[in-house]
Design an enzyme around this catalytic site. Structure first.
Site, PDB file in Angstrom:
ATOM      1  N   SER A 261       0.872  -1.057   0.290  1.00 35.98           N
ATOM      2  CA  SER A 261      -0.011  -0.065   0.100  1.00 35.98           C
ATOM      3  C   SER A 261       0.840   1.142  -0.066  1.00 35.98           C
ATOM      4  O   SER A 261       1.956   1.398  -1.025  1.00 35.98           O
ATOM      5  CB  SER A 261      -1.072   0.029   1.164  1.00 35.98           C
ATOM      6  OG  SER A 261      -1.802   0.782   1.023  1.00 35.98           O
ATOM      7  N   ASP A 373     -10.074  -2.799  -5.557  1.00 36.44           N
ATOM      8  CA  ASP A 373      -9.627  -2.365  -4.165  1.00 36.44           C
ATOM      9  C   ASP A 373     -10.217  -1.072  -4.025  1.00 36.44           C
ATOM     10  O   ASP A 373     -10.515  -0.109  -4.942  1.00 36.44           O
ATOM     11  CB  ASP A 373      -7.950  -2.206  -4.606  1.00 36.44           C
ATOM     12  CG  ASP A 373      -7.326  -1.585  -3.433  1.00 36.44           C
ATOM     13  OD1 ASP A 373      -7.603  -1.019  -2.654  1.00 36.44           O
ATOM     14  OD2 ASP A 373      -6.233  -1.624  -3.651  1.00 36.44           O
ATOM     15  N   HIS A 407      -8.263  -4.756  -1.316  1.00 37.29           N
ATOM     16  CA  HIS A 407      -6.841  -4.148  -1.035  1.00 37.29           C
ATOM     17  C   HIS A 407      -6.050  -5.089  -0.069  1.00 37.29           C
ATOM     18  O   HIS A 407      -4.864  -4.877  -0.377  1.00 37.29           O
ATOM     19  CB  HIS A 407      -7.198  -2.900  -0.303  1.00 37.29           C
ATOM     20  CG  HIS A 407      -6.042  -1.987   0.114  1.00 37.29           C
ATOM     21  ND1 HIS A 407      -5.547  -1.127  -0.962  1.00 37.29           N
ATOM     22  CD2 HIS A 407      -5.490  -1.753   1.264  1.00 37.29           C
ATOM     23  CE1 HIS A 407      -4.408  -0.446  -0.403  1.00 37.29           C
ATOM     24  NE2 HIS A 407      -4.406  -0.909   0.796  1.00 37.29           N
TER      25      HIS A 407
END
Length: 454
Positions: A261, A373, A407
């Site tokens: 991320s 996501d 995600h």
């Protein structure tokens, strides 16, 4: 009477000569199993065509902190030999998952009510029942995050960091792990696993915000680190490299950086500026630098990252605070929305200035993204990164893009994925797609590092 006795005796001998079959749940012979390694799960000694139900249960610490019980079940029909191999055989309709998947009962577990007061982690308990609910067999599968010879220590000069390696004198390649916007020392939990794969691993926190709890806002876990995600210095990795070079376990000519991320954004930016990095793994990455945030930070004014004291150009968010304001009314939080709106409102020149020039990274790059996501559009951004690198001959890039994944793709596919969207914060993806992306990504990532650093 003698005739009756002889008949009973003969019947007893006949009974002894017939094998007594006990139904079995067969799992990995050698346990505990390192998370992410191949699993074995099969049912044996059933009646041909018999229908049975296999249930699984484990305890898991949830994102919000409490430990909860998770459970799943699936029905199967035994083959002509009285066996069910979960690697190749799909369950009957109506269970927790569909399709042949040896990990199906693990990722499809659903959270049960009530907090577990005395939990035992990394243990999956299986129970087998017949069609009437009668217990037939039980078994246990124990998972571990680290091999027994992995050693850990806290490195001086790096608040909250963890260094992990396997015992032995041989120098080995190193990995630097960078976590995401959760901050703090959460990334430390991954270090022992990668050390078990033969790397010297430095899990490196770089940001530690205040956290929310039912009793109010809590102070930062690591007060020495920035509490706002603003102008995080990329050159922090230079300090990490210098420290690793002093460790007797480390071959400092072979260092890779793995980020997830915001940590993936960090890693890719670093790769464009630090030529000593021999490989980069970017899990749910960004192709641009984004706006920074934090308490007292004016929206649209600060960057997430800086290089040698100079803030990097960034793409601003749009309506970021409004997205969180709806939570007070019980509305879901989809962080991707203010990012998508900000990118759509930005000029082409703004986006180009904020773009991470990954074509300058000579080292191999691994990319893993999901199109669903809901934190940011990691699937499309991973594709953009790969496309940009494809324009330069000779650059090695591995891209895994999953259409229905969200995600949370940094796992191994052996933990529950059913609760990723249960709270107000939406992360995206279906449980099955997230688990599949985790398992495939994990296997590919191991192969990537083996080829890149070994």
């Amino acid at each position: 009477m003698n005739v009756l006795r002889r008949a009973l005796f003969a019947a007893g001998l006949l009974a002894l000569s017939v094998p007594v079959c006990a139904q079995r749940i067969d799992t990995n012979t050698h346990q505990p199993v390192l998370a992410g390694e191949p699993l074995q799960l099969a049912l044996a000694d059933l009646q041909p065509g018999q229908t049975v139900t296999l249930r699984a249960e484990r305890t898991v610490r949830t994102f919000s902190g409490p430990v909860r019980r998770f459970m799943s079940e699936a029905r199967f029909q035994a083959d002509a030999q009285g066996r069910v191999d979960l690697t190749a055989q799909a369950p009957l309709p109506g269970g927790s998952y569909a399709g042949a998947d040896v990990r199906g009962l693990l990722w499809s577990m659903r959270m049960q009510d009530g907090e577990v007061k005395e939990p035992v982690f990394n243990r999956i308990q299986f129970q087998l029942h017949d069609a009437e609910g009668k217990p037939l067999a039980q078994a246990e599968l124990r998972l571990t995050q680290a091999l027994p010879d992995v050693q850990t220590r806290k490195p001086a000069g790096f608040p909250g960091a963890l260094f992990a390696h396997r015992a032995g004198a041989a120098k080995r390649p190193a990995l630097i792990l960078l976590g995401g916007s959760e901050g703090g020392s959460a990334i430390n939990r991954d270090a022992p696993f990668w050390a078990s794969q033969g790397y010297a691993v430095l899990a490196l926190p770089y940001y530690s915000p205040r956290s929310w709890s039912p009793s109010g806002m809590q102070p930062p876990e690591l007060p020495e680190l920035p509490a706002n995600f603003v102008d995080i210095p990329i050159e922090r990795l230079e300090q990490a490299r210098a420290w690793l070079a002093e460790q007797p376990e480390v071959d400092a000519t072979r260092i890779g950086v793995q980020g997830t991320s915001k940590g993936a954004e960090f890693a890719l930016i670093a790769g464009t500026r630090l030529p000593w990095i021999k490989g980069i793994a970017a899990i749910v990455p960004s192709d641009v630098v984004w706006e920074g945030w934090g308490e007292g930070v004016e929206p649209g004014k600060r960057s997430s990252f800086a290089w040698q004291g100079q803030a990097l150009d960034f793409v601003p968010y749009k309506d970021f605070q409004q997205e969180f304001a709806g939570a007070a009314l019980g509305e879901p939080i989809v962080i991707r929305r203010p990012l998508d709106k900000g990118r759509a409102a930005a000029t082409p020149a703004q986006i180009e200035k904020a773009r991470i020039p990954v074509e300058r990274i000579a080292a191999p790059v691994f990319l893993l993204g999901g199109d669903d996501d809901q934190v940011w559009d990691s699937g499309r951004m991973a594709q953009a990164l790969a496309d940009r690198r494809a324009q330069v001959p000779g650059l090695k890039t591995m891209l895994l893009r999953h259409a229905e994944a969200g995600h949370f793709l940094g796992g191994t596919g052996t933990g529950p994925t059913t609760h990723y969207n249960d709270g107000l914060m939406k992360n995206g993806g279906t449980p099955a797609a997230n688990a599949r992306a985790q398992a495939e990504g994990h296997a590919a990532l191991k192969a990537f590092w083996a080829a890149t650093l070994n």
